[in-house]
Structures are given as C-alpha cells and as structure tokens.
Scaffold this active site. Sequence first.
Site, mmCIF file in Angstrom:
data_model
loop_
_atom_site.group_PDB
_atom_site.id
_atom_site.type_symbol
_atom_site.label_atom_id
_atom_site.label_comp_id
_atom_site.label_asym_id
_atom_site.label_seq_id
_atom_site.Cartn_x
_atom_site.Cartn_y
_atom_site.Cartn_z
ATOM 1 N NE ARG A 109 -86.456 22.625 9.671
ATOM 2 C CZ ARG A 109 -87.473 23.362 9.291
ATOM 3 N NH1 ARG A 109 -87.278 24.519 8.693
ATOM 4 N NH2 ARG A 109 -88.706 22.934 9.490
ATOM 5 C CB CYS A 110 -77.438 22.007 12.165
ATOM 6 S SG CYS A 110 -75.677 22.363 12.246
ATOM 7 N N GLY A 111 -76.111 20.684 9.553
ATOM 8 C CA GLY A 111 -75.272 19.594 9.075
ATOM 9 C C GLY A 111 -74.711 18.748 10.212
ATOM 10 C CG PHE A 112 -72.134 20.074 12.890
ATOM 11 C CD1 PHE A 112 -71.012 19.270 12.704
ATOM 12 C CD2 PHE A 112 -72.068 21.396 12.466
ATOM 13 C CE1 PHE A 112 -69.860 19.773 12.121
ATOM 14 C CE2 PHE A 112 -70.925 21.906 11.885
ATOM 15 C CZ PHE A 112 -69.814 21.097 11.706
ATOM 16 C CB THR A 113 -78.986 17.743 12.907
ATOM 17 O OG1 THR A 113 -79.156 19.167 12.842
ATOM 18 C CG2 THR A 113 -80.178 17.126 13.596
#
Length: 160
Positions: free
Chosen positions: A35-39
């Site tokens: 659940r990360c912007g970098f996922t």
Amino acid sequence: MPCAYDFSLPALTGGTVDFAGWKGKPLLIVNTASRCGFTPQYEGLQALWREMEGELVVVGVPSNDFGAQEPGSAADIETFCHRNYGVSFPMTEKCHVRGPQATPLFRWLAAEGGFFARPRWNFFKYLINRQGELTNWYSSLTPPSASRLRDAVARVLLED
C-alpha cells in the site's frame, strides 16, 4: 566475516528463504509494501526477475515499518502480489527492516552500506555480488528500470 549467503528468512508461503542456496549468484534484495506509492515497482522487479532469471535472484522482503503500508497477512500479501503484478520471485514473510527489531539481514545490510543505506522507506534495493558482498544500494526513488541500477546489475553479472 558474514556475507549475504549466511542469512535466511521465513518464506511468505511457508518454509525458508535460504540465501545459501543462491551462493555465487548476484542478488537484488528489496523491502516491499503493498500500500505504498512505490508499490508499482513490483512490476519492474518482476520484469527484471523474468529477464534475468537464472542469473540474478530478486528477493522481496515485505515490511510494515514505514507508514503501516503492509498491514496484511502472508496470504494477503501473496494474493496481492500475484494478482496485481504476477510476482513469481522469492518473497519472505513480513519482517522488520529498521531499528532494533530489524532482522539480522537488514542489520547486516545497514552495517555494510553505512548510515545512508538503512532503508528510509519501502522499496530500498540492495545489490549483492557473486561473493555475497553488498556492492550498492538504491533508494525508493530508483525504479528497477533505472539505467544506473540496470548497469550495476550488468557489471555484477560480468564479475567472476
């Protein structure tokens, strides 16, 4: 003196991810989160794994240490990664990658790479050479497709 091949972690789907089994192969170790912007970097990691399969081992290490962005169970993580990104590279159980609770692998990576190599967010990447030594690390801002990462992988693959 320890090297990357001296470590093992519980596997996401049971059993053990034993780095000794890859002795002599370069590794790219990445702390991950769903659940990360970098996922979306999972896509690039999977592409790198497919492209370099048999030459470079990509290992995902899920962690909930940054912004509670990996709250799910092992089954949740596996389903998410497979369904959304087709992840087939080895994944470990969720573990701590920073602070006093960090797994021995990540304590070793931090010691080898120095203060700035400590993961400060999800998707830090650690390139290990054929001797099991940390050759370089990359922050979350460096995607798996970045030429500087790809060039470093190519150099490590050429080493004996």
